[in-house]
Design an enzyme around this catalytic site. Structure first.
Site, PDB file in Angstrom:
ATOM      1  N   SER A 111     -12.413  -8.686  12.830  1.00 45.53           N
ATOM      2  CA  SER A 111     -12.062  -9.603  11.747  1.00 45.53           C
ATOM      3  C   SER A 111     -11.855  -8.836  10.446  1.00 45.53           C
ATOM      4  CB  SER A 111     -13.162 -10.657  11.552  1.00 45.53           C
ATOM      5  OG  SER A 111     -14.431 -10.050  11.444  1.00 45.53           O
ATOM      6  N   ASP A 159     -16.617  -4.047  17.638  1.00 47.72           N
ATOM      7  CA  ASP A 159     -15.517  -4.680  18.369  1.00 47.72           C
ATOM      8  C   ASP A 159     -14.526  -3.639  18.875  1.00 47.72           C
ATOM      9  OD1 ASP A 159     -15.289  -7.391  18.870  1.00 47.72           O
ATOM     10  OD2 ASP A 159     -14.637  -7.884  16.837  1.00 47.72           O
ATOM     11  N   LYS A 218     -17.909  -4.896  21.890  1.00 48.60           N
ATOM     12  CA  LYS A 218     -17.514  -6.272  22.257  1.00 48.60           C
ATOM     13  C   LYS A 218     -16.072  -6.303  22.698  1.00 48.60           C
ATOM     14  CE  LYS A 218     -17.074  -9.780  19.109  1.00 48.60           C
ATOM     15  NZ  LYS A 218     -15.655 -10.135  19.235  1.00 48.60           N
ATOM     16  N   GLU A 261     -12.924  -9.089  24.213  1.00 48.68           N
ATOM     17  CA  GLU A 261     -12.529 -10.498  24.291  1.00 48.68           C
ATOM     18  C   GLU A 261     -11.918 -10.827  25.658  1.00 48.68           C
ATOM     19  OE1 GLU A 261      -9.859 -11.498  21.120  1.00 48.68           O
ATOM     20  OE2 GLU A 261     -11.265 -10.868  19.560  1.00 48.68           O
ATOM     21  N   GLU A 320     -16.441 -18.891  20.727  1.00 49.88           N
ATOM     22  CA  GLU A 320     -15.786 -19.211  19.455  1.00 49.88           C
ATOM     23  C   GLU A 320     -14.922 -20.454  19.602  1.00 49.88           C
ATOM     24  OE1 GLU A 320     -13.997 -15.857  17.507  1.00 49.88           O
ATOM     25  OE2 GLU A 320     -13.138 -17.081  15.902  1.00 49.88           O
TER      26      GLU A 320
HETATM   27  O1  KIV Z   1     -14.230 -10.087  14.751  1.00 49.71           O
HETATM   28  C1  KIV Z   1     -15.214 -10.813  14.530  1.00 49.71           C
HETATM   29  O2  KIV Z   1     -15.770 -10.857  13.417  1.00 49.71           O
HETATM   30  C2  KIV Z   1     -15.703 -11.628  15.625  1.00 49.71           C
HETATM   31  C3  KIV Z   1     -16.731 -12.675  15.300  1.00 49.71           C
HETATM   32  C4  KIV Z   1     -16.102 -13.821  14.633  1.00 49.71           C
HETATM   33  C5  KIV Z   1     -17.473 -13.088  16.515  1.00 49.71           C
HETATM   34  O3  KIV Z   1     -15.280 -11.478  16.717  1.00 49.71           O
END
Ligand code: KIV
Length: 272
Positions: free
Chosen positions: A53, A91, A121, A123, A190
């Site tokens: 994000s 991420d 993380k 997706e 989400e």
């Molecule tokens: O990129 C991010 O900040 C996210 C969160 C909203 C879970 O994936």
């Protein structure tokens, strides 16, 4: 002899799993730089996420798609310097893990090596992605999974509530179970209906972490500039703003400007 100081007790993945078993809610927040990382780490947060994000809230893009692996590593390293206690998750950005399992192994391994994060993380919940998660966890790379609205797929799914149709909801429950079976240690949900988040939370033993997914998840995550009221104009229904920092910053900078123009700053106290 020097006195031994208590080492900081770091949050581990085992702690995170135990919290679900004990019914304790998980507090997760994003951070992108060392200053905010230090602040949130000292505010009793369980997990700090360096989210892609940052493409939106740091770089000003409309989507997370332009974010690169190098940028995630740069921000991950900055946040790592500030996070001493919370679990740190970084991420994996678009195209860094989807093309092949080999690429995912090399890139996720690189993120862990370079940022010293505790986990990464990814997706999605497709069969291929589940296979990738299994491969990564098998070689010792801890994975936080992410279902529902997955921003890297915004071009195909649109930015809207996911899992409204019965078949989509059933598939999401199955995907969540497959991701758990593949070794993911937690699952972000989400923008999905609260009832579906509850179904998924009950169907898996790993903690679910909601954003726009209601109150039944095992924890909640918010994007830091959103919860601080720094991201002006972004006010989705699920967002609760705990401060109005945009206004505070504007006011502080205005007062600084007034002082400079009037000659009140720097005064004797702030001069050498
Ligand atoms: O990129 C991010 O900040 C996210 C969160 C909203 C879970 O994936």
């Amino acid at each position: 002899m020097t006195e031994a100081r208590d080492p900081v007790k770091r949050v581990t993945i085992r702690d995170i799993l135990r919290m679900k078993r004990e019914g304790r809610k998980l507090v997760v927040v994003t951070a992108y730089d060392v200053l905010f990382a230090k602040i949130v780490d000292s505010a009793d947060v369980d997990i700090v996420l360096v989210g892609d994000s940052l493409g939106n809230v740091v770089a000003g893009f409309d989507t997370t798609l332009p974010v690169t692996l190098e940028q995630m590593i740069y921000h991950g390293q900055a946040v790592r310097r500030g996070v001493k206690r919370s679990l740190l998750v970084v991420d994996m950005p678009f195209l860094s893990y989807q093309a092949s399992e080999e690429l995912a192994v090399l890139n996720a391994g690189r993120v862990l090596q370079k940022t010293e994060a505790d986990a990464v993380k990814l997706e999605g919940g497709s069969e291929e992605l589940v296979k990738t998660v299994r491969r990564l966890t098998t070689i010792g790379i801890p994975i936080m999974a992410h279902l529902g609205f997955t921003p890297q797929s915004v071009r195909t799914i649109g930015m809207r509530l996911q899992g409204r149709e019965r078949t989509d909801a059933d598939r999401m429950v199955e995907n969540a179970q497959a991701l758990e079976d593949a070794g993911a240690f937690s699952l972000v949900l989400e923008l999905i209906p609260s009832e579906l988040a509850q179904r998924i939370t009950d169907a898996v033993t790993i903690p679910t972490i909601g954003i726009g997914a209601g109150a039944h998840c095992d924890g909640q995550v918010l994007v830091l500039p959103d919860l601080l009221g720094l991201n002006e104009g972004f006010s989705p229904k699920f967002l609760k703003k705990y401060a109005n920092l945009a206004e505070d910053v504007r006011d502080a900078v205005r007062r600084y400007g007034d002082d400079v123009r009037s000659g009140e700053y720097p005064d004797a106290e702030h001069s050498n």
